[in-house]
Design a protein around this motif. Structure first.
Motif, PDB file in Angstrom:
ATOM      1  N   THR A 248      -4.495  -9.147  -1.202  1.00  0.00           N
ATOM      2  CA  THR A 248      -4.671  -9.656  -2.567  1.00  0.00           C
ATOM      3  C   THR A 248      -3.342  -9.897  -3.262  1.00  0.00           C
ATOM      4  O   THR A 248      -3.257 -10.684  -4.188  1.00  0.00           O
ATOM      5  N   SER A 249      -2.297  -9.195  -2.840  1.00  0.00           N
ATOM      6  CA  SER A 249      -0.956  -9.382  -3.389  1.00  0.00           C
ATOM      7  C   SER A 249       0.037  -8.865  -2.373  1.00  0.00           C
ATOM      8  O   SER A 249      -0.333  -8.381  -1.300  1.00  0.00           O
ATOM      9  N   SER A 250       1.307  -8.969  -2.716  1.00  0.00           N
ATOM     10  CA  SER A 250       2.343  -8.466  -1.812  1.00  0.00           C
ATOM     11  C   SER A 250       2.369  -6.950  -1.749  1.00  0.00           C
ATOM     12  O   SER A 250       2.984  -6.382  -0.848  1.00  0.00           O
ATOM     13  N   ALA A 251       1.698  -6.282  -2.708  1.00  0.00           N
ATOM     14  CA  ALA A 251       1.729  -4.822  -2.751  1.00  0.00           C
ATOM     15  C   ALA A 251       0.383  -4.189  -2.434  1.00  0.00           C
ATOM     16  O   ALA A 251       0.315  -2.972  -2.220  1.00  0.00           O
ATOM     17  N   LEU A 252      -0.716  -4.977  -2.419  1.00  0.00           N
ATOM     18  CA  LEU A 252      -2.049  -4.419  -2.219  1.00  0.00           C
ATOM     19  C   LEU A 252      -2.775  -5.156  -1.115  1.00  0.00           C
ATOM     20  O   LEU A 252      -2.598  -6.362  -0.913  1.00  0.00           O
ATOM     21  N   LYS A 253      -3.607  -4.402  -0.426  1.00  0.00           N
ATOM     22  CA  LYS A 253      -4.482  -4.961   0.601  1.00  0.00           C
ATOM     23  C   LYS A 253      -5.903  -4.559   0.236  1.00  0.00           C
ATOM     24  O   LYS A 253      -6.179  -3.387  -0.043  1.00  0.00           O
ATOM     25  N   ARG A 254      -6.822  -5.530   0.264  1.00  0.00           N
ATOM     26  CA  ARG A 254      -8.201  -5.273  -0.121  1.00  0.00           C
ATOM     27  C   ARG A 254      -9.090  -5.293   1.116  1.00  0.00           C
ATOM     28  O   ARG A 254      -9.022  -6.227   1.911  1.00  0.00           O
ATOM     29  N   VAL A 255      -9.921  -4.250   1.234  1.00  0.00           N
ATOM     30  CA  VAL A 255     -10.884  -4.170   2.326  1.00  0.00           C
ATOM     31  C   VAL A 255     -12.267  -3.988   1.716  1.00  0.00           C
ATOM     32  O   VAL A 255     -12.438  -3.220   0.757  1.00  0.00           O
ATOM     33  N   SER A 256     -13.226  -4.712   2.211  1.00  0.00           N
ATOM     34  CA  SER A 256     -14.568  -4.703   1.604  1.00  0.00           C
ATOM     35  C   SER A 256     -15.630  -4.768   2.688  1.00  0.00           C
ATOM     36  O   SER A 256     -15.371  -5.223   3.810  1.00  0.00           O
ATOM     37  N   MET A 257     -16.822  -4.327   2.328  1.00  0.00           N
ATOM     38  CA  MET A 257     -17.980  -4.370   3.232  1.00  0.00           C
ATOM     39  C   MET A 257     -19.233  -4.611   2.403  1.00  0.00           C
ATOM     40  O   MET A 257     -19.301  -4.258   1.218  1.00  0.00           O
ATOM     41  N   LEU A 258     -20.242  -5.232   3.008  1.00  0.00           N
ATOM     42  CA  LEU A 258     -21.509  -5.538   2.340  1.00  0.00           C
ATOM     43  C   LEU A 258     -22.521  -4.436   2.623  1.00  0.00           C
ATOM     44  O   LEU A 258     -22.663  -3.986   3.765  1.00  0.00           O
ATOM     45  N   LYS A 259     -23.222  -4.027   1.561  1.00  0.00           N
ATOM     46  CA  LYS A 259     -24.313  -3.060   1.707  1.00  0.00           C
ATOM     47  C   LYS A 259     -25.552  -3.669   1.041  1.00  0.00           C
ATOM     48  O   LYS A 259     -25.589  -3.826  -0.182  1.00  0.00           O
ATOM     49  N   PRO A 260     -26.547  -4.022   1.831  1.00  0.00           N
ATOM     50  CA  PRO A 260     -27.729  -4.703   1.266  1.00  0.00           C
ATOM     51  C   PRO A 260     -28.533  -3.796   0.328  1.00  0.00           C
ATOM     52  O   PRO A 260     -28.602  -2.580   0.507  1.00  0.00           O
ATOM     53  N   ASP A 261     -29.145  -4.442  -0.644  1.00  0.00           N
ATOM     54  CA  ASP A 261     -30.052  -3.744  -1.554  1.00  0.00           C
ATOM     55  C   ASP A 261     -31.316  -3.339  -0.787  1.00  0.00           C
ATOM     56  O   ASP A 261     -31.805  -4.076   0.056  1.00  0.00           O
ATOM     57  N   ALA A 272     -12.245  -1.509  -1.640  1.00  0.00           N
ATOM     58  CA  ALA A 272     -11.139  -0.651  -2.077  1.00  0.00           C
ATOM     59  C   ALA A 272      -9.837  -1.422  -1.908  1.00  0.00           C
ATOM     60  O   ALA A 272      -9.686  -2.246  -0.992  1.00  0.00           O
ATOM     61  N   GLU A 273      -8.903  -1.170  -2.825  1.00  0.00           N
ATOM     62  CA  GLU A 273      -7.561  -1.748  -2.726  1.00  0.00           C
ATOM     63  C   GLU A 273      -6.591  -0.650  -2.290  1.00  0.00           C
ATOM     64  O   GLU A 273      -6.468   0.374  -2.959  1.00  0.00           O
ATOM     65  N   VAL A 274      -5.964  -0.909  -1.179  1.00  0.00           N
ATOM     66  CA  VAL A 274      -5.071   0.081  -0.583  1.00  0.00           C
ATOM     67  C   VAL A 274      -3.637  -0.409  -0.718  1.00  0.00           C
ATOM     68  O   VAL A 274      -3.348  -1.581  -0.401  1.00  0.00           O
ATOM     69  N   PRO A 275      -2.728   0.415  -1.211  1.00  0.00           N
ATOM     70  CA  PRO A 275      -1.311  -0.013  -1.279  1.00  0.00           C
ATOM     71  C   PRO A 275      -0.780  -0.327   0.114  1.00  0.00           C
ATOM     72  O   PRO A 275      -1.083   0.371   1.094  1.00  0.00           O
ATOM     73  N   ARG A 276       0.027  -1.355   0.185  1.00  0.00           N
ATOM     74  CA  ARG A 276       0.580  -1.788   1.475  1.00  0.00           C
ATOM     75  C   ARG A 276       1.843  -0.977   1.797  1.00  0.00           C
ATOM     76  O   ARG A 276       2.927  -1.523   2.011  1.00  0.00           O
ATOM     77  N   THR A 277       1.682   0.325   1.824  1.00  0.00           N
ATOM     78  CA  THR A 277       2.843   1.194   2.076  1.00  0.00           C
ATOM     79  C   THR A 277       3.352   1.050   3.495  1.00  0.00           C
ATOM     80  O   THR A 277       4.563   1.078   3.733  1.00  0.00           O
ATOM     81  N   ILE A 278       2.435   0.916   4.451  1.00  0.00           N
ATOM     82  CA  ILE A 278       2.870   0.790   5.848  1.00  0.00           C
ATOM     83  C   ILE A 278       3.651  -0.493   6.046  1.00  0.00           C
ATOM     84  O   ILE A 278       4.702  -0.512   6.700  1.00  0.00           O
ATOM     85  N   THR A 279       3.127  -1.579   5.449  1.00  0.00           N
ATOM     86  CA  THR A 279       3.849  -2.852   5.563  1.00  0.00           C
ATOM     87  C   THR A 279       5.202  -2.775   4.881  1.00  0.00           C
ATOM     88  O   THR A 279       6.207  -3.264   5.411  1.00  0.00           O
ATOM     89  N   ASP A 280       5.236  -2.133   3.699  1.00  0.00           N
ATOM     90  CA  ASP A 280       6.520  -2.001   2.997  1.00  0.00           C
ATOM     91  C   ASP A 280       7.507  -1.189   3.821  1.00  0.00           C
ATOM     92  O   ASP A 280       8.684  -1.546   3.960  1.00  0.00           O
TER      93      ASP A 280
END
Length: 617
Positions: A248-261, A272-280
């Motif tokens: 989503t940006s140079s500092a964040l990575k977004r991971v998502s999954m679908l859960k049906p109703d 969830a948005e995870v900081p890109r610490t490993i990449t940095d």
């Protein structure tokens, strides 16, 4: 192929490019190639691995959140199953009793079970009893009519007696729902209805869950029909569901999954948005690695450059400058240092050996040309001698004829001839014959010398010559006895002079003649040794330069009347009164080369100096 052609051009091209420039270009190309290869390896091989590691880290973070929700569903399903196989619940569905509601469906029970909703449905999917409360605030949390309607439709269409868990949407918030069939305590049927327990996923509960799993996540609803239901896995399954990872940006990575109703009306997105610490960290490590590698490469290349410059390029440059200087001043006495033991030292030794042989050949050639020059001077002397014999021969012939006419040498009988007349006649005839013989010998010798001159250099061509070198070579042609008593002192100004345009052989003869005269002057004055000092000045005559050479000694000198006659034919200051053609010939030779020669002396006992003007090259 292009690289091969470029390197072939770089190494083998005849383009005017020094080895030093080529070496610098090669080192620059090697540094650039090393940087490109290192950067390519990092970008194509190392960075993708860190990217995969970071994606895996992000997936695991979201899976922890998903598994936490599944754990809550499992806890909720366990509680619903306990209530579903409870005999009191089984009896209540058959015969509803207000006491069951008053004693069991209380806020205390909700708080102990940590649920927000408990609903009981009969076998026809009709709502029997239940409620929804927030045990923390005591407020009612009715899921809404749409929820009740969807529950009735779902339970009416449900076949069998299997439990059901999932997420469904309500008017309040997303709801974790567990539905269990109502059976007896022996888990025997038929089922008399359904018991549903729910847990609202409000912000307070989600925040507590985030702290529990140590990961930030969100749950959003997409108000649309289910997306690709066939490809979605069961929410209650521990198998890894489909995940979408994006930057989503140079500092964040977004991971998502679908859960049906659970009702199939909409789809929830757990993300969830995870900081890109490993990449940095990886980028920083790669930059440091690349920088360190480049610095190490530059240091290695710098050391290689210093090594090449000191061991190859600089010695080759010294050899080039040595050869250039030798070509400019013609000094074959220069030698390269031979202290090195490598190939450059071997090359220097071979080069010095070649110069030694070349110097020997040059000295021998100079001696030959000097002898040819002396033969030329001897030819002029013999020409003068022959010219002298011609009138002598004619005079003797005319004298003999006159005496014969006057009767002094008349044809008298031998017995009556006077003895003195006979001796006179014989003497005249012998003198005439001897004169003719000497004349013929001088003429033959002159012809031989003329033939020898054909092997000379022909026309006296001029070339740039270094005065210091020519003067040193000419000193070698002074006869040994005179050279041993004479010392030639060359001033430093000679080395600073530009080359002069002159004929090498002629200039050697002129200088050696002047030095020879100085040595003879010292010898005739009774001195055992003497000195000739040589110095030079550069003068401008019009638009061209003139080198003014001064050869001075401290000999007896000459008076003013004789000083004006030293360049005339036949003049000599020698006690033996030899024929003086040396300085006369020198004057003519210098004049032929476009120069000028003159002499000066303060007087007897005050030394002597020869001045020579030569055109600068």
């Amino acid at each position: 192929m292009a690289t091969r052609l470029y390197f072939h051009w770089l190494f083998c091209s005849s383009t005017a490019m020094s080895l030093r420039i080529k070496a610098v270009l090669i080192l620059i190309l090697l540094t650039a190639a090393y940087a490109m290869i290192t950067l390519s390896v990092q970008r194509l091989c190392v960075s993708p691995e860190f990217e995969k590691l970071e994606q895996e880290h992000a997936r695991k973070d979201l899976l922890r959140c998903a598994y936490a929700l599944e754990d809550e569903l499992a806890h909720l399903a366990s509680a619903a199953a306990d209530w579903g196989i409870w005999d009191d619940t089984y009896a209540f569905v058959s015969a509803p009793d207000a006491r069951f509601i008053e004693s069991n469906l209380t806020q205390t029970a909700f708080a102990e079970l940590r649920v927000h909703m408990i609903h009981i449905y009969d076998a026809k999917a009709e709502f029997v009893t239940g409620g929804a409360w927030d045990w923390r605030s005591g407020q009612a949390m009715d899921p809404g009519d749409a929820f009740h309607l969807q529950m009735k439709k779902m339970l009416a269409a449900r076949k069998g007696e299997l439990p059901l868990t999932g997420i469904c949407s309500t008017d309040q918030a997303p709801l974790l729902l567990a539905v269990s069939p109502i059976l007896n305590s022996h888990r025997q049927g038929p089922s008399r209805g359904w018991l549903a327990m729910g847990l609202y996923l409000d912000q307070e509960y989600l925040e507590a869950l985030r702290r529990k799993v140590q990961a930030g996540f969100h749950l959003d609803r997409l108000d649309a029909p289910p997306l690709l239901q066939a490809s979605l896995r069961s929410p209650s399954s521990r198998a890894e569901p489909d995940l979408l990872v994006e930057n989503t940006s140079s500092a964040l990575k977004r991971v998502s999954m679908l859960k049906p109703d659970l009702f199939g009306r909409s789809t929830f997105v757990l993300w969830a948005e995870v900081p890109r610490t490993i990449t940095d960290v990886s980028e920083s490590a790669l930059r440091m690695s690349l920088t360190g590698g480049l610095l190490a490469g530059i240091v290695v290349l710098l050391c290689l450059w210093i090594f090449l410059d000191q061991t190859v390029l600089r010695p080759l440059g010294d050899i080039r400058r040595h050869m250039t200087g030798m070509r400019q001043d013609g000094d074959l006495s220069r030698r390269l240092p031979t202290r090195r033991k490598d190939e450059v030292g071997l090359l220097s030794r071979e080069y010095n050996a070649m110069l030694d042989r070349l110097g020997d050949s040059r000295h021998e050639a100079l001696r030959q040309t000097y002898r040819l020059g002396m033969a030329e001077m001897a030819s002029e002397v013999l020409h003068n001698v022959r010219n002298t014999f011609s009138p002598l021969k004619a005079g003797l012939f005319m004298l003999r004829e006159r005496l014969a006419r006057e009767g002094a040498l008349a044809a008298l009988p031998p017995e009556s001839a006077r003895p003195d007349h006979v001796r006179l006649g014989l003497g005249l005839r012998n003198a005439e014959n001897k004169t003719a013989e000497l004349y013929e010998q001088a003429q033959a010798l002159e012809k031989d010398l003329d033939s020898l001159q054909r092997f000379n250099l022909g026309a006296r061509s001029t070339e740039p010559l270094a005065l210091r070198v020519i003067l040193a070579d000419s000193f070698l042609f002074v006869p040994d006895p005179l050279r041993q008593m004479l010392e030639l002192k060359a001033d430093e100004s000679l080395a600073a002079m530009p080359p002069v345009m002159a004929n090498r052989v002629t200039l050697l003869e002129v200088f050696s003649n002047v030095l020879n005269n100085s040595a003879q002057a010292y010898s005739q004055a009774g001195q055992q040794s003497g000195t000739v000092e040589a110095r030079a000045e550069l003068e401008m005559h019009g638009d061209h330069g003139i080198v003014h050479l001064i050869l001075s000694d401290r000999g007896p000198g000459l008076p003013e009347p004789e000083l004006a006659r030293i360049f005339q034919r036949g003049y000599t200051s020698s006690k033996e009164k030899r024929l003086g053609l040396g300085l006369h010939w020198c004057s003519n030779a210098i004049n032929e080369m476009g120069g000028r020669i003159w002499a000066e002396s303060p007087g007897l006992g005050q030394g002597f100096a020869i001045h020579i003007h030569l055109r600068a090259g």
